[in-house]
Design an enzyme around this catalytic site. Structure first.
Site, PDB file in Angstrom:
ATOM      1  N   LYS A   1       5.493 -19.965  -0.454  1.00  7.92           N
ATOM      2  CA  LYS A   1       5.422 -19.412   1.167  1.00  7.92           C
ATOM      3  C   LYS A   1       3.557 -18.849   1.190  1.00  7.92           C
ATOM      4  O   LYS A   1       3.269 -19.406   2.761  1.00  7.92           O
ATOM      5  CB  LYS A   1       5.821 -18.420   1.511  1.00  7.92           C
ATOM      6  CG  LYS A   1       7.601 -18.260   1.023  1.00  7.92           C
ATOM      7  CD  LYS A   1       8.584 -17.799   1.778  1.00  7.92           C
ATOM      8  CE  LYS A   1       9.518 -18.494   2.073  1.00  7.92           C
ATOM      9  NZ  LYS A   1      10.932 -17.846   2.802  1.00  7.92           N
TER      10      LYS A   1
ATOM     11  N   ASP B   1      -2.323   4.575   5.764  1.00 11.74           N
ATOM     12  CA  ASP B   1      -3.067   5.936   6.558  1.00 11.74           C
ATOM     13  C   ASP B   1      -3.234   6.683   5.527  1.00 11.74           C
ATOM     14  O   ASP B   1      -3.756   6.135   4.874  1.00 11.74           O
ATOM     15  CB  ASP B   1      -1.546   6.285   6.401  1.00 11.74           C
ATOM     16  CG  ASP B   1      -0.305   6.287   5.375  1.00 11.74           C
ATOM     17  OD1 ASP B   1      -0.596   6.249   4.656  1.00 11.74           O
ATOM     18  OD2 ASP B   1       0.887   7.190   5.703  1.00 11.74           O
TER      19      ASP B   1
ATOM     20  N   ASP C   1      -3.047  10.046   3.326  1.00 16.02           N
ATOM     21  CA  ASP C   1      -2.194  10.690   2.711  1.00 16.02           C
ATOM     22  C   ASP C   1      -2.725  11.607   2.066  1.00 16.02           C
ATOM     23  O   ASP C   1      -3.971  11.886   0.531  1.00 16.02           O
ATOM     24  CB  ASP C   1      -1.458   9.480   1.671  1.00 16.02           C
ATOM     25  CG  ASP C   1      -0.524   8.781   1.884  1.00 16.02           C
ATOM     26  OD1 ASP C   1       0.107   8.822   3.093  1.00 16.02           O
ATOM     27  OD2 ASP C   1      -0.649   8.180   2.178  1.00 16.02           O
TER      28      ASP C   1
HETATM   29  N1  DCP Z   1       6.492   6.767  -1.529  1.00 18.64           N
HETATM   30  C1  DCP Z   1       7.713   6.492  -1.621  1.00 18.64           C
HETATM   31  N2  DCP Z   1       8.418   6.293  -1.368  1.00 18.64           N
HETATM   32  C2  DCP Z   1       8.887   6.016  -0.042  1.00 18.64           C
HETATM   33  C3  DCP Z   1       7.660   6.321   0.905  1.00 18.64           C
HETATM   34  C4  DCP Z   1       6.866   7.227   0.225  1.00 18.64           C
HETATM   35  O1  DCP Z   1       7.840   7.196  -3.079  1.00 18.64           O
HETATM   36  N3  DCP Z   1       9.935   5.559   0.969  1.00 18.64           N
HETATM   37  C5  DCP Z   1       5.106   7.693  -1.950  1.00 18.64           C
HETATM   38  C6  DCP Z   1       4.802   6.331  -2.661  1.00 18.64           C
HETATM   39  C7  DCP Z   1       3.935   5.800  -1.556  1.00 18.64           C
HETATM   40  C8  DCP Z   1       3.498   7.594  -1.126  1.00 18.64           C
HETATM   41  O2  DCP Z   1       4.885   7.816  -1.092  1.00 18.64           O
HETATM   42  O3  DCP Z   1       2.889   5.224  -2.502  1.00 18.64           O
HETATM   43  C9  DCP Z   1       2.424   7.262  -0.254  1.00 18.64           C
HETATM   44  O4  DCP Z   1       3.033   6.638   0.791  1.00 18.64           O
HETATM   45  P1  DCP Z   1       2.587   5.582   2.010  1.00 18.64           P
HETATM   46  O5  DCP Z   1       3.964   5.152   3.299  1.00 18.64           O
HETATM   47  O6  DCP Z   1       1.810   6.260   2.317  1.00 18.64           O
HETATM   48  O7  DCP Z   1       1.963   4.482   1.169  1.00 18.64           O
HETATM   49  P2  DCP Z   1       0.814   3.942   0.297  1.00 18.64           P
HETATM   50  O8  DCP Z   1      -0.163   5.088   0.680  1.00 18.64           O
HETATM   51  O9  DCP Z   1       1.575   3.276  -0.831  1.00 18.64           O
HETATM   52  O10 DCP Z   1       0.574   2.102   1.047  1.00 18.64           O
HETATM   53  P3  DCP Z   1      -0.347   2.350   3.054  1.00 18.64           P
HETATM   54  O11 DCP Z   1      -1.624   2.237   2.214  1.00 18.64           O
HETATM   55  O12 DCP Z   1      -0.055   1.495   3.719  1.00 18.64           O
HETATM   56  O13 DCP Z   1      -0.407   3.714   3.159  1.00 18.64           O
HETATM   57 MG    MG Z   2      -0.186   5.730   2.955  1.00 16.01          MG
HETATM   58 MN    MN Z   3       1.644   8.272   4.198  1.00 16.36          MN
END
Ligand code: DCP
Ligand code: MG
Ligand code: MN
Length: 336
Positions: free
Chosen positions: A67, A185, A187
């Protein structure tokens, strides 16, 4: 450019894969496959141009590699160009911050076809406040945040925390802690070691107010009922105070200090890694969640939990890895 703070060289391919993931919402296997592949591409510092280069990346199999080649060659993917108008509209709506697939479908069923429709007649489609902000900042909120900008926002939060209490800790979590070049985002985790008799009760609310005063936090989205709770949680839109800065999503999570090790694991992710750690815990008769590791959990034959179990004392993330017999992985390697 080789500036590590800029989105990487595979950003445009990653975005098409994001779209494919959204289109496949509900088909968990595909949805996850595409989002994993998008993450792998974002973590790759060199441009991926061939099938074998794609295959070399962690988490990219035969099918997705094909893909990716197709995306490179055609700029988009057949599945996207063939997708019906309905799917395209649902995809545009699902990209509004705070709108999931089901709400996107409700907007469609009520007759909305464009973002403009929703903006023009929010009452008609029952668009609520958080989604209005999502609409207002639609383009901003779809942009990834360069790592360097996350660092600067994090520095503002850390400086504010230091003014409130020198022992107040702020950690920058999620993809940032995993070393990503760009983040979806910001965190933030807030805690305080209470061994001197004082905890962070009320301090997150203070931090919140300071960031609002400094014009970092622009819009509050949701917050806990109890502002003073140790585990208070906030969502907001924020931006650097300089004019022209884009609006970004901010998550702040308060954590009782004894829950810090489990929460560091949870909030570092990624979500695939978390799922595998929890599964591993389950196989060993433990239970792992964002609050801690529990032992002696009894489960029924269908796997449902019968007793909560008792919390195992863990002082660091490493303790939890050890108890689960998982070889230590630094945050940068927490991808499945
Ligand atoms: N998290 C999780 N399950 C979810 C949502 C979040 O285990 N359904 C945990 C793992 C993620 C962290 O919380 O890494 C932060 O959530 P984010 O949605 O902010 O995701 P990331 O920071 O990993 O990625 P991004 O760069 O898209 O924010
Ligand atoms: Mg995040
Ligand atoms: Mn987040």
């Amino acid at each position: 450019s080789t500036d590590p703070s800029k989105p990487g060289p595979n950003e445009s391919i990653a975005r098409v894969l994001d779209q494919l993931s959204i289109i496949n919402k509900g088909d968990e296997w595909r949805e996850r496959g595409y989002s994993k592949a998008a993450a792998a591409l974002r973590n790759c510092p060199y441009p991926v141009t061939t099938h074998s280069e794609a295959r070399e990346l962690y988490g990219i199999g035969e099918r997705i590699a094909s893909k990716i080649v197709e995306v490179i060659q055609t700029g988009t993917h057949r599945r996207l160009s063939m997708s019906t108008n309905y799917e395209k509209i649902i995809s545009v709506f699902s990209n509004i911050y705070g709108v999931g697939r089901s709400l996107a479908e409700i907007f469609y069923d009520k007759g909305a076809r464009t973002l403009h429709d929703l903006k023009a007649k929010p009452e008609l489609y029952n668009v609520r406040e958080p989604q209005m902000l999502g609409l207002k900042y639609y383009d901003d909120l779809l942009q990834r945040i360069p790592r360097d900008e996350v660092t600067r926002l994090f520095e503002y939060a850390r400086a504010a925390a230091a003014k409130i209490d020198p022992k107040l800790e702020v950690h920058c979590m999620g993809s940032y802690r995993r070393g990503a070049m760009s983040c979806g985002d910001i965190d933030l985790l807030v805690t305080r070691d209470p061994s001197d008799g004082k905890d962070h009760t009320g301090m997150i609310a203070q931090l919140w107010d300071m960031l609002k005063e400094e014009k970092i936090i622009a819009h509050e989205l949701t917050s806990s009922d109890d502002w003073n709770a140790l585990d208070a949680k906030y969502n907001a839109l924020c931006s650097l105070p300089q004019p022209g800065s884009l609006m970004r999503r901010l998550d702040i999570l308060g954590v009782p200090f004894d829950e810090l090790p489990a929460c560091l694991i949870y909030f570092t992710g990624d979500d695939h890694f978390n799922r595998s750690m929890r599964l591993k815990a389950r196989h060993l008769g433990y239970r792992l969640n964002q609050r801690g590791l529990y032992k002696d959990v009894t489960r029924g034959r269908d796997g449902t939990k019968l007793t909560e179990g008792s919390k195992v004392l863990c002082k660091t993330e490493k303790d939890i890895f050890k108890l689960l017999s998982v070889p230590w992985r630094p945050p940068e390697q927490r991808r499945c």
